[in-house]
Scaffold this active site. Sequence first.
Site, PDB file in Angstrom:
ATOM      1  N   CYS A 114       1.113  -1.117  -0.195  1.00  0.00           N
ATOM      2  CA  CYS A 114      -0.343   0.086  -0.238  1.00  0.00           C
ATOM      3  C   CYS A 114       0.844   1.290  -0.112  1.00  0.00           C
ATOM      4  O   CYS A 114       1.795   1.707   0.746  1.00  0.00           O
ATOM      5  CB  CYS A 114      -0.931   0.381   0.748  1.00  0.00           C
ATOM      6  SG  CYS A 114      -1.947   1.749   1.784  1.00  0.00           S
ATOM      7  N   CYS A 117       0.036   3.799   2.977  1.00  0.00           N
ATOM      8  CA  CYS A 117       0.797   3.235   3.588  1.00  0.00           C
ATOM      9  C   CYS A 117       2.287   3.743   4.546  1.00  0.00           C
ATOM     10  O   CYS A 117       2.430   3.904   5.461  1.00  0.00           O
ATOM     11  CB  CYS A 117       0.044   1.928   4.204  1.00  0.00           C
ATOM     12  SG  CYS A 117      -1.632   1.263   3.594  1.00  0.00           S
TER      13      CYS A 117
END
Length: 190
Positions: A114, A117
């Site tokens: 991600c 993230c």
Amino acid sequence: MALHLSLSHQSWTSPAHPITSSDPTRSSVPGTGLSRRVDFLGSCKINGVFVVKRKDRRRMRGGEVRASMEQALGTQEMEAIVGKVTEVNKDTFWPIVKAAGDKPVVLDMFTQWCGPCKAMAPKYEKLAEEYLDVIFLKLDCNQENKTLAKELGIRVVPTFKILKENSVVGEVTGAKYDKLLEAIQAARSS
């Protein structure tokens, strides 16, 4: 099994005076008469992180501080390191949350792939260094932790869950730093 450590300024600066000394003249804070003795009952490492349970922590007579810890595996309660982000898994998450008591706990639910993230990770680590009264955890939502991720109701990554006294009190989805900061401050003041 007990490990007794007595630390003093002298023992840190002089190799002739080991830090395991129990001599009261070397185990006190110079000029105060306060002791620096700490008793440990056990500890363990989980995922490379030192995790402990404090059974009893109180200021003793004469300024002595005593902390005791138990083996932190299985159903034992655990505590994360304050000032750092502690990586948890399905087995360690709930015991750490329970051990936090009324302290707010922030959980970063992320995946390795991600992009948002990865962008939030350094900011999240800085928050952990800044807010020492909050426990910061992270959970890699991989196959191994899928059951916990489902239990916590993850729909998108990153998701930040704010918990207090074993209950979810807030949630921020996406890489929204300002909203995360607001949620942390709200949990601290409640």
